[in-house]
Design an enzyme around this catalytic site. Structure first.
Site, PDB file in Angstrom:
ATOM      1  NE  ARG A  94      -3.770  -2.068   2.645  1.00  0.00           N
ATOM      2  CZ  ARG A  94      -3.554  -3.215   3.313  1.00  0.00           C
ATOM      3  NH1 ARG A  94      -2.378  -3.438   3.889  1.00  0.00           N
ATOM      4  NH2 ARG A  94      -4.518  -4.111   3.411  1.00  0.00           N
ATOM      5  CG  ASN A 101      -3.307   6.988  -4.039  1.00  0.00           C
ATOM      6  OD1 ASN A 101      -3.451   7.227  -5.232  1.00  0.00           O
ATOM      7  ND2 ASN A 101      -3.581   5.805  -3.520  1.00  0.00           N
ATOM      8  CG  LEU A 124     -11.286   3.082   1.045  1.00  0.00           C
ATOM      9  CD1 LEU A 124     -11.832   2.331   2.263  1.00  0.00           C
ATOM     10  CD2 LEU A 124     -11.978   2.589  -0.213  1.00  0.00           C
ATOM     11  CG  ASN A 126      -4.764   1.728   1.061  1.00  0.00           C
ATOM     12  OD1 ASN A 126      -4.779   1.935   2.274  1.00  0.00           O
ATOM     13  ND2 ASN A 126      -5.351   0.684   0.499  1.00  0.00           N
ATOM     14  CG  HIS A 181      -5.509  -0.592   6.155  1.00  0.00           C
ATOM     15  ND1 HIS A 181      -6.207  -1.714   6.535  1.00  0.00           N
ATOM     16  CD2 HIS A 181      -5.702  -0.473   4.819  1.00  0.00           C
ATOM     17  CE1 HIS A 181      -6.797  -2.230   5.483  1.00  0.00           C
ATOM     18  NE2 HIS A 181      -6.500  -1.505   4.431  1.00  0.00           N
TER      19      HIS A 181
HETATM   20  N1  LIG Z   1      -8.471   1.803   3.426  1.00  0.00           N
HETATM   21  C1  LIG Z   1      -8.919   0.661   2.963  1.00  0.00           C
HETATM   22  O1  LIG Z   1      -9.318  -0.211   3.725  1.00  0.00           O
HETATM   23  C2  LIG Z   1      -8.974   0.416   1.495  1.00  0.00           C
HETATM   24  C3  LIG Z   1      -8.376   1.297   0.647  1.00  0.00           C
HETATM   25  N2  LIG Z   1      -8.488   1.131  -0.713  1.00  0.00           N
HETATM   26  C4  LIG Z   1      -7.872   2.161  -1.543  1.00  0.00           C
HETATM   27  O2  LIG Z   1      -8.900   2.956  -2.126  1.00  0.00           O
HETATM   28  C5  LIG Z   1      -8.450   3.511  -3.354  1.00  0.00           C
HETATM   29  C6  LIG Z   1      -9.452   3.233  -4.464  1.00  0.00           C
HETATM   30  O3  LIG Z   1      -9.524   1.858  -4.758  1.00  0.00           O
HETATM   31  P1  LIG Z   1     -10.427   1.361  -5.989  1.00  0.00           P
HETATM   32  O4  LIG Z   1     -11.743   1.999  -5.934  1.00  0.00           O
HETATM   33  O5  LIG Z   1     -10.319  -0.116  -6.029  1.00  0.00           O
HETATM   34  O6  LIG Z   1      -9.596   1.970  -7.215  1.00  0.00           O
HETATM   35  P2  LIG Z   1     -10.154   2.302  -8.678  1.00  0.00           P
HETATM   36  O7  LIG Z   1      -8.952   2.468  -9.552  1.00  0.00           O
HETATM   37  O8  LIG Z   1     -11.188   1.314  -9.095  1.00  0.00           O
HETATM   38  O9  LIG Z   1     -10.881   3.712  -8.499  1.00  0.00           O
HETATM   39  C7  LIG Z   1     -10.212   4.881  -8.177  1.00  0.00           C
HETATM   40  C8  LIG Z   1     -10.939   6.010  -8.888  1.00  0.00           C
HETATM   41  O10 LIG Z   1     -10.378   7.246  -8.440  1.00  0.00           O
HETATM   42  C9  LIG Z   1     -10.467   8.123  -9.541  1.00  0.00           C
HETATM   43  N3  LIG Z   1      -9.612   9.295  -9.361  1.00  0.00           N
HETATM   44  C10 LIG Z   1      -8.267   9.412  -9.517  1.00  0.00           C
HETATM   45  N4  LIG Z   1      -7.886  10.675  -9.299  1.00  0.00           N
HETATM   46  C11 LIG Z   1      -9.001  11.380  -8.989  1.00  0.00           C
HETATM   47  C12 LIG Z   1      -9.254  12.733  -8.650  1.00  0.00           C
HETATM   48  N5  LIG Z   1      -8.273  13.638  -8.604  1.00  0.00           N
HETATM   49  N6  LIG Z   1     -10.522  13.096  -8.423  1.00  0.00           N
HETATM   50  C13 LIG Z   1     -11.531  12.211  -8.472  1.00  0.00           C
HETATM   51  N7  LIG Z   1     -11.353  10.907  -8.783  1.00  0.00           N
HETATM   52  C14 LIG Z   1     -10.102  10.502  -9.033  1.00  0.00           C
HETATM   53  C15 LIG Z   1     -10.046   7.243 -10.713  1.00  0.00           C
HETATM   54  O11 LIG Z   1     -10.381   7.841 -11.965  1.00  0.00           O
HETATM   55  C16 LIG Z   1     -10.810   5.979 -10.401  1.00  0.00           C
HETATM   56  O12 LIG Z   1     -12.087   5.971 -11.000  1.00  0.00           O
HETATM   57  C17 LIG Z   1      -7.054   2.893  -3.588  1.00  0.00           C
HETATM   58  O13 LIG Z   1      -6.070   3.788  -3.151  1.00  0.00           O
HETATM   59  C18 LIG Z   1      -7.072   1.652  -2.709  1.00  0.00           C
HETATM   60  O14 LIG Z   1      -5.784   1.247  -2.327  1.00  0.00           O
HETATM   61  C19 LIG Z   1      -9.204   0.118  -1.261  1.00  0.00           C
HETATM   62  C20 LIG Z   1      -9.807  -0.812  -0.446  1.00  0.00           C
HETATM   63  C21 LIG Z   1      -9.708  -0.762   0.989  1.00  0.00           C
HETATM   64  O1  LIG Z   2      -5.044  -4.250   0.048  1.00  0.00           O
HETATM   65  C1  LIG Z   2      -5.272  -3.181  -0.565  1.00  0.00           C
HETATM   66  O2  LIG Z   2      -4.447  -2.615  -1.299  1.00  0.00           O
HETATM   67  C2  LIG Z   2      -6.616  -2.553  -0.385  1.00  0.00           C
HETATM   68  C3  LIG Z   2      -6.885  -2.519   1.046  1.00  0.00           C
HETATM   69  O3  LIG Z   2      -6.427  -1.663   1.758  1.00  0.00           O
HETATM   70  C4  LIG Z   2      -7.525  -3.699   1.637  1.00  0.00           C
HETATM   71  O4  LIG Z   2      -8.238  -4.435   0.943  1.00  0.00           O
HETATM   72  O5  LIG Z   2      -7.328  -3.907   2.836  1.00  0.00           O
END
Ligand SMILES: NC(=O)C1=CN([C@@H]2O[C@H](COP(=O)(O)OP(=O)(O)OC[C@H]3O[C@@H](n4cnc5c(N)ncnc54)[C@H](O)[C@@H]3O)[C@@H](O)[C@H]2O)C=CC1
Ligand SMILES: O=C([O-])CC(=O)C(=O)O
Length: 314
Positions: A94, A101, A124, A126, A181
């Protein structure tokens, strides 16, 4: 009498987690949802939102959902959820996402600050502990209104594995995960129970250690299986639960990433801790008594968070 207004929830990032969260929140009728993504993806974002809206007569929910690339449409949101950013792929941690990010989260928070200055913001993206710090710095909101998501998801994974192990209902499993995390998060076995029975009287120490270890790398397990992205169903469920706790002022005891000012021995750091989540956001942080081993594990997790934070705050 003033009319009762619907709540407004903005979700920034209309990718896997953002879109799935939008649908879950709408299905629960927590309010109207605005889904935002970058201008280059304006039409696909509008398309996703319209597609979800067209599911509403079938499923019988009355939340409105709209897609946009214009922050004016997000004005005066009650809650803003940030899922914008890149996700990791197999072989990445991450923390590898931090520079990309951080830039995205900063840009998004500038917009939120301008358009929804009274909102409660849930992060959310990462690496989420560091991104929550970046959001806090950029927004300048009080600490109770800047909340990171990790604990609900990590705890959900931990409880899933315990329920599977004992072949019991997930509804009867209680526990929680403390710390950052990352792969050194701290599932607290001593505070875990099944139907009120301490879990360490039901599962052997060896199997419990395997469950703790699987929880720690739970995100990576999904990344490796998916091959081209990371988890989104369980993360979206976690965001939905947090949103519900706040909008219904439920005062649920939920582990979230909160700004610490002395709790657990940390100052000026965002880290996952048990809190009361209600209408004011984080209403209280619980400081638990930890054993030496637990505190040492938490210290290691906090150190990892500090290291990645240094990259974006120096
Ligand atoms: N904290 C947690 O437990 C978790 C964190 N994540 C994180 O959440 C984030 C998103 O994951 P996903 O939805 O799977 O990725 P994804 O790639 O499917 O979606 C991310 C979206 O953000 C958009 N984006 C990028 N820059 C932007 C901006 N400046 N303004 C508005 N939108 C923008 C992209 O165009 C894309 O549609 C990742 O960083 C991932 O690591 C994901 C799952 C769990
Ligand atoms: O593993 C990742 O990159 C997305 C996340 O944070 C999770 O699913 O816990």
């Amino acid at each position: 009498m003033t009319a009762i207004k619907r709540k407004k929830i903005t979700i920034v990032g209309a990718g896997f987690t953002g879109a799935t969260t939008a649908l879950m929140i709408a299905q629960k009728e927590l309010g109207d949802v605005v889904l935002v993504d970058i201008p280059q993806l304006e039409n696909p974002t509008k398309g996703k939102a319209l597609d979800m809206l067209e599911a509403s007569p079938v499923q019988g929910f009355d939340s409105r959902i709209r897609g946009t690339a214009d922050y004016a449409d997000t004005a005066s949101s009650d809650i803003v959820i940030i899922t914008a950013g890149v996700a990791r792929k197999p072989g990445m941690s991450r923390d590898d996402l931090v520079n990309t990010n951080a830039g995205i989260v900063r840009a998004v928070c500038e917009q939120i600050k301008q358009h929804s200055p009274e909102s409660i913001v849930i992060i959310l993206s990462n690496p989420v502990d560091a991104m929550t710090y970046v959001a806090y710095e950029t927004l300048g909101f009080p600490k109770n209104r800047v909340i990171g998501q990790s604990g609900v998801l990590d705890t959900a994974r931990y409880c899933t594995f315990i329920a599977e192990e004992l072949n019991v209902s997930v509804e009867d499993v209680r526990g929680f995960v403390l710390g950052g995390h990352g792969d050194d998060m701290v599932p607290l076995v001593r505070y875990s129970s099944v139907g009120g029975i301490p879990v360490d009287t039901l599962i052997s120490p060896e199997r419990l250690e395997e469950i703790v270890q699987r929880t720690r790398v739970g995100g990576g397990e999904i990344v490796n299986l998916l091959g081209n992205g990371s988890a989104y169903y369980a993360p979206a469920a976690a965001l939905t639960q947090m949103t519900e706790a706040i909008l219904k002022d439920k005062k649920r005891i939920i582990p979230v990433i909160a700004y610490l000012e002395g709790e657990y021995g940390y100052d000026g750091l965002f880290l996952g801790v048990p809190t009361i989540l209600g209408g004011d956001g984080i209403e209280r942080i619980f400081e638990l008594e930890l054993t030496e081993d637990e505190q040492a594990a938490l210290n290691q997790s906090a150190e990892s968070v500090r290291n990645v934070l240094q990259i974006v705050t120096r």
